[in-house]
Write a protein that holds these residues in place. Sequence first.
Motif, PDB file in Angstrom:
ATOM      1  N   GLY A  19     119.007  17.719  55.482  1.00  0.00           N
ATOM      2  CA  GLY A  19     119.549  17.493  54.150  1.00  0.00           C
ATOM      3  C   GLY A  19     118.681  18.094  53.067  1.00  0.00           C
ATOM      4  O   GLY A  19     117.572  18.577  53.312  1.00  0.00           O
ATOM      5  N   ALA A  20     119.194  18.050  51.851  1.00  0.00           N
ATOM      6  CA  ALA A  20     118.472  18.525  50.680  1.00  0.00           C
ATOM      7  C   ALA A  20     119.012  17.785  49.468  1.00  0.00           C
ATOM      8  O   ALA A  20     120.154  17.315  49.463  1.00  0.00           O
ATOM      9  CB  ALA A  20     118.635  20.035  50.500  1.00  0.00           C
ATOM     10  N   GLY A  21     118.184  17.660  48.439  1.00  0.00           N
ATOM     11  CA  GLY A  21     118.627  16.970  47.237  1.00  0.00           C
ATOM     12  C   GLY A  21     117.597  17.050  46.138  1.00  0.00           C
ATOM     13  O   GLY A  21     116.588  17.754  46.247  1.00  0.00           O
ATOM     14  N   VAL A  22     117.857  16.306  45.078  1.00  0.00           N
ATOM     15  CA  VAL A  22     116.927  16.202  43.954  1.00  0.00           C
ATOM     16  C   VAL A  22     116.851  14.733  43.549  1.00  0.00           C
ATOM     17  O   VAL A  22     117.807  13.973  43.725  1.00  0.00           O
ATOM     18  CB  VAL A  22     117.370  17.062  42.747  1.00  0.00           C
ATOM     19  CG1 VAL A  22     117.290  18.536  43.082  1.00  0.00           C
ATOM     20  CG2 VAL A  22     118.787  16.698  42.310  1.00  0.00           C
ATOM     21  N   GLU A  23     115.698  14.334  43.027  1.00  0.00           N
ATOM     22  CA  GLU A  23     115.534  12.959  42.571  1.00  0.00           C
ATOM     23  C   GLU A  23     114.812  12.935  41.224  1.00  0.00           C
ATOM     24  O   GLU A  23     113.987  13.804  40.931  1.00  0.00           O
ATOM     25  CB  GLU A  23     114.770  12.129  43.600  1.00  0.00           C
ATOM     26  CG  GLU A  23     113.369  12.632  43.905  1.00  0.00           C
ATOM     27  CD  GLU A  23     112.690  11.835  45.008  1.00  0.00           C
ATOM     28  OE1 GLU A  23     113.389  11.096  45.737  1.00  0.00           O
ATOM     29  OE2 GLU A  23     111.459  11.944  45.152  1.00  0.00           O
ATOM     30  N   LEU A  24     115.146  11.914  40.427  1.00  0.00           N
ATOM     31  CA  LEU A  24     114.537  11.726  39.113  1.00  0.00           C
ATOM     32  C   LEU A  24     113.953  10.323  39.060  1.00  0.00           C
ATOM     33  O   LEU A  24     114.678   9.331  39.195  1.00  0.00           O
ATOM     34  CB  LEU A  24     115.573  11.906  38.007  1.00  0.00           C
ATOM     35  CG  LEU A  24     115.086  11.643  36.575  1.00  0.00           C
ATOM     36  CD1 LEU A  24     114.021  12.666  36.173  1.00  0.00           C
ATOM     37  CD2 LEU A  24     116.252  11.676  35.591  1.00  0.00           C
ATOM     38  N   ARG A  25     112.637  10.250  38.844  1.00  0.00           N
ATOM     39  CA  ARG A  25     111.945   8.960  38.761  1.00  0.00           C
ATOM     40  C   ARG A  25     112.109   8.406  37.351  1.00  0.00           C
ATOM     41  O   ARG A  25     111.541   8.914  36.381  1.00  0.00           O
ATOM     42  CB  ARG A  25     110.456   9.162  39.093  1.00  0.00           C
ATOM     43  CG  ARG A  25     109.668   7.875  39.239  1.00  0.00           C
ATOM     44  CD  ARG A  25     109.918   7.258  40.604  1.00  0.00           C
ATOM     45  NE  ARG A  25     109.060   6.100  40.800  1.00  0.00           N
ATOM     46  CZ  ARG A  25     107.842   6.163  41.340  1.00  0.00           C
ATOM     47  NH1 ARG A  25     107.371   7.334  41.736  1.00  0.00           N
ATOM     48  NH2 ARG A  25     107.112   5.076  41.511  1.00  0.00           N
ATOM     49  N   LEU A  26     112.915   7.345  37.181  1.00  0.00           N
ATOM     50  CA  LEU A  26     113.162   6.771  35.860  1.00  0.00           C
ATOM     51  C   LEU A  26     111.969   5.963  35.364  1.00  0.00           C
ATOM     52  O   LEU A  26     111.603   6.028  34.187  1.00  0.00           O
ATOM     53  CB  LEU A  26     114.405   5.883  35.903  1.00  0.00           C
ATOM     54  CG  LEU A  26     115.712   6.569  36.326  1.00  0.00           C
ATOM     55  CD1 LEU A  26     116.857   5.576  36.342  1.00  0.00           C
ATOM     56  CD2 LEU A  26     116.033   7.745  35.408  1.00  0.00           C
ATOM     57  N   ASN A  27     111.360   5.197  36.259  1.00  0.00           N
ATOM     58  CA  ASN A  27     110.164   4.415  35.955  1.00  0.00           C
ATOM     59  C   ASN A  27     109.486   4.067  37.272  1.00  0.00           C
ATOM     60  O   ASN A  27     109.813   4.656  38.311  1.00  0.00           O
ATOM     61  CB  ASN A  27     110.514   3.155  35.134  1.00  0.00           C
ATOM     62  CG  ASN A  27     111.640   2.348  35.760  1.00  0.00           C
ATOM     63  OD1 ASN A  27     111.643   2.102  36.967  1.00  0.00           O
ATOM     64  ND2 ASN A  27     112.615   1.936  34.952  1.00  0.00           N
TER      65      ASN A  27
END
Length: 231
Positions: free
Chosen positions: A182-190
């Motif tokens: 798999g592949a993806g992107v993530e955004l750390r909100l806090n």
Amino acid sequence: MLNKILKIVLITPVLMTGVFISDAQAQQQMKPNIHVLTGEASAKKVSNDIPSAGFGSSASEQRIPGDINKHSIGIGLGQTFLRSDFHEHGADKITPDIYYNYSASYSFDFMANAHWSKHKFQNKDVTIKGLALSIKGKGFQFDAFAPFVLGGFGFYEPQATRNIGGTLTKTREQLVFGMNIGAGVELRLNSEWTVGVIAHYHDPFSVRQDINGDLDGSYMKLLILGMYTFN
């Protein structure tokens, strides 16, 4: 559309590796130039301030502090695309997945995925159950935003209802091994919440049947993912 998604999943690891190697070469070329232009003491100080490329200890300067050795659990929601035998017996639909993540280092995580769904088409159906275990790699990170790739193996138990001579017959149920990438992107909100998207491909090994051929199929999941992090 599914073929395009598969191409993205397969190409992303290669692109990330190329960027990572190029960054490493650039950093190695910068350090000798600093020693030429400055004095020995100043060059040593400036050189030490330049983060080393790769998965070494100085890579922690590129990460959000305190995000290692932590557990995360979350839910993914999105479309499941069936392929091969699975597609012949069931229809694509929106399904939920459960994800668990353990941040083992600044660059590598352990990720587990559990899913179960039943797909119907006309008078046939297919049920897919799986526990996929993967290693997730983050080659680089921009602030709190990070692309990633993952891959590993897992355990699957697919079953289908086939129309054989006008009679609905369930295939033999058996636990089999399989692979996932798999592949993806993530955004750390806090420090607690992370959101992202992931394309996750599962390929269980075929299940041998007494009649009408083996049950052999695969499926792709395109999901929106939300994770909660705790110690």
